[in-house]
Design an enzyme around this catalytic site. Structure first.
Site, PDB file in Angstrom:
ATOM      1  N   ASN A  13       0.942  -1.146  -0.012  1.00  0.00           N
ATOM      2  CA  ASN A  13       0.030   0.021  -0.077  1.00  0.00           C
ATOM      3  C   ASN A  13       0.871   1.237   0.072  1.00  0.00           C
ATOM      4  O   ASN A  13       1.517   1.411   1.017  1.00  0.00           O
ATOM      5  CB  ASN A  13      -0.846   0.074   1.029  1.00  0.00           C
ATOM      6  N   TRP A  14       0.993   1.828  -1.346  1.00  0.00           N
ATOM      7  CA  TRP A  14       1.925   3.080  -1.157  1.00  0.00           C
ATOM      8  C   TRP A  14       1.332   4.345  -0.643  1.00  0.00           C
ATOM      9  O   TRP A  14       1.950   5.202  -0.483  1.00  0.00           O
ATOM     10  CB  TRP A  14       2.288   3.311  -2.670  1.00  0.00           C
ATOM     11  N   LYS A  15       0.205   4.341  -0.179  1.00  0.00           N
ATOM     12  CA  LYS A  15      -0.654   5.415   0.179  1.00  0.00           C
ATOM     13  C   LYS A  15      -0.332   6.627  -0.595  1.00  0.00           C
ATOM     14  O   LYS A  15      -0.269   6.653  -1.758  1.00  0.00           O
ATOM     15  CB  LYS A  15      -0.144   5.571   1.660  1.00  0.00           C
ATOM     16  N   HIS A  98      -9.716   0.934   4.850  1.00  0.00           N
ATOM     17  CA  HIS A  98      -8.275   1.187   5.423  1.00  0.00           C
ATOM     18  C   HIS A  98      -8.444   2.034   6.491  1.00  0.00           C
ATOM     19  O   HIS A  98      -9.379   3.284   6.578  1.00  0.00           O
ATOM     20  CB  HIS A  98      -7.508   1.748   4.372  1.00  0.00           C
ATOM     21  N   GLU A 100      -6.897   4.409   7.687  1.00  0.00           N
ATOM     22  CA  GLU A 100      -6.758   5.979   7.320  1.00  0.00           C
ATOM     23  C   GLU A 100      -8.016   6.517   7.078  1.00  0.00           C
ATOM     24  O   GLU A 100      -8.500   7.693   7.195  1.00  0.00           O
ATOM     25  CB  GLU A 100      -5.602   6.003   6.803  1.00  0.00           C
ATOM     26  N   GLU A 170      -5.594  -5.162  10.279  1.00  0.00           N
ATOM     27  CA  GLU A 170      -4.673  -4.255  10.644  1.00  0.00           C
ATOM     28  C   GLU A 170      -5.001  -3.531  11.814  1.00  0.00           C
ATOM     29  O   GLU A 170      -5.749  -2.556  11.867  1.00  0.00           O
ATOM     30  CB  GLU A 170      -4.658  -3.420   9.438  1.00  0.00           C
ATOM     31  N   GLY A 176       2.075   2.078  10.665  1.00  0.00           N
ATOM     32  CA  GLY A 176       3.018   2.955  10.635  1.00  0.00           C
ATOM     33  C   GLY A 176       3.860   3.334  11.959  1.00  0.00           C
ATOM     34  O   GLY A 176       4.403   4.514  12.017  1.00  0.00           O
ATOM     35  N   SER A 216       3.148  -2.461  10.348  1.00  0.00           N
ATOM     36  CA  SER A 216       4.658  -2.453  10.700  1.00  0.00           C
ATOM     37  C   SER A 216       5.241  -4.011  10.213  1.00  0.00           C
ATOM     38  O   SER A 216       6.166  -4.241  11.061  1.00  0.00           O
ATOM     39  CB  SER A 216       4.840  -2.158  12.022  1.00  0.00           C
ATOM     40  N   GLY A 237       2.613  -1.377   4.440  1.00  0.00           N
ATOM     41  CA  GLY A 237       2.903   0.123   3.897  1.00  0.00           C
ATOM     42  C   GLY A 237       4.219   0.266   3.765  1.00  0.00           C
ATOM     43  O   GLY A 237       4.846   0.419   2.415  1.00  0.00           O
ATOM     44  N   GLY A 238       4.804   1.214   4.772  1.00  0.00           N
ATOM     45  CA  GLY A 238       6.301   1.478   4.699  1.00  0.00           C
ATOM     46  C   GLY A 238       7.128   0.695   3.743  1.00  0.00           C
ATOM     47  O   GLY A 238       7.757   1.247   3.052  1.00  0.00           O
TER      48      GLY A 238
HETATM   49  P1  PGA Z   1       2.712   0.115   7.623  1.00  0.00           P
HETATM   50  O1  PGA Z   1       1.204   0.381   6.627  1.00  0.00           O
HETATM   51  O2  PGA Z   1       3.170  -1.218   7.128  1.00  0.00           O
HETATM   52  O3  PGA Z   1       3.414   1.227   7.211  1.00  0.00           O
HETATM   53  O4  PGA Z   1       2.416   0.024   9.091  1.00  0.00           O
HETATM   54  C1  PGA Z   1       0.293  -0.857   6.743  1.00  0.00           C
HETATM   55  C2  PGA Z   1      -0.757  -0.184   6.033  1.00  0.00           C
HETATM   56  O5  PGA Z   1      -1.325   1.059   6.254  1.00  0.00           O
HETATM   57  O6  PGA Z   1      -1.752  -0.862   5.050  1.00  0.00           O
END
Ligand code: PGA
Length: 262
Positions: A13-15, A98, A100, A170, A176, A216, A237-238
């Protein structure tokens, strides 16, 4: 050797990261590194990069998707993107619900439910995200929250439809933050989700559905998470923003899943 029975998916997930040019460079570098990937790699990229990346089609293993979509088919909805637009641009899946979106943009499970139904109607595979906050976990409400997220976001979905959906657990406190759930915590919650699915949609559906863990995930912890019985993949994500870290996770998965407990 115990082979996973379900579809295994590693998803990135590149956000809100990567311009079109940056996205093209990253995917080129990444595809060379994962050419022997045993399973599909899903990439949820920014809307602006979907078309360019699906045209570039660097590796048959890479499935390009979006990070959100509207619940409406079309209309006067300034700033929204429809499922039909996503399909035309080349998106094959979409992240829905998600954390966010739920917490920063106030998306309710009812809205997520309408989006899930719309995505299925438009032929985009929904990747539904669910998870509790740290306050909810500390108040022993994790199971209650997961039950609500699952049943409300999937209200009215049939067993056949559910088999076309991927679900990612998640925990919000792990996203994050560098504080991933332990493999045991992730396993416990995903086993709980599978049990809920079994109760509502039947054991056969529950046995077939692909469940992911996200929060994470790094090349260092990915393998012990993937060894868990109910974890069929990861949402990252990251660590998906760098070709080498994401490729390490993708390439290590074969080794990890063979260590899965039956
Ligand atoms: P993260 O994000 O791996 O940076 O914790 C995961 C996500 O939001 O899908």
């Amino acid at each position: 050797m115990v082979e996973p029975k379900r579809k295994v998916v590693i998803a990135g997930n590149w956000k809100m990261n990567k311009t079109i040019e940056e996205a093209k460079t990253l995917i080129k570098e990444f595809s060379i590194m994962i050419k022997d990937a045993p399973n599909p790699v899903y990439l949820a990229v920014p809307f602006t990069a979907i078309y360019a990346l699906s045209l570039q089609s660097p590796s048959p293993q890479i499935v390009i998707g979006a990070q959100n979509m509207s619940d409406a088919p079309e209309g006067a909805l300034t700033g929204e993107i429809s499922g039909r637009m996503l399909v035309e641009a080349g998106a094959r899946f979409v992240l829905l619900g998600h954390s966010e979106r739920r917490h920063l943009f106030g998306e309710s499970s009812q809205l997520v439910n309408r989006k899930v139904k719309r995505a299925l109607q438009e032929g985009v595979e929904p990747l539904l995200c669910i998870g509790e906050t740290i306050e909810q976990r500390n108040a022993n409400q994790t199971e209650k929250v997961l039950r609500e997220h699952l049943t409300q976001s999937l209200e009215g979905i049939t067993s056949d439809q559910l088999q076309k959906i991927i679900i990612a657990y998640e925990p919000v406190w792990a996203i994050g933050t560098g504080k991933n759930a332990t493999p045991e915590q992730a396993q416990e919650m995903l086993a709980f989700c599978r049990k809920l699915i079994s109760e509502k949609w039947g054991a056969q559906t529950a046995a077939k559905i692909t469940l992911l863990y996200g929060g994470s995930v790094t090349p260092e912890n990915a393998c012990t998470l993937m060894e868990q019985t109910d974890i069929d993949g990861l949402l990252i994500g990251g660590a998906s923003l760098k070709a080498d870290s994401f490729a390490r996770i993708v390439n290590d998965q074969k080794l990890c899943t063979t260590k899965r407990k039956p």
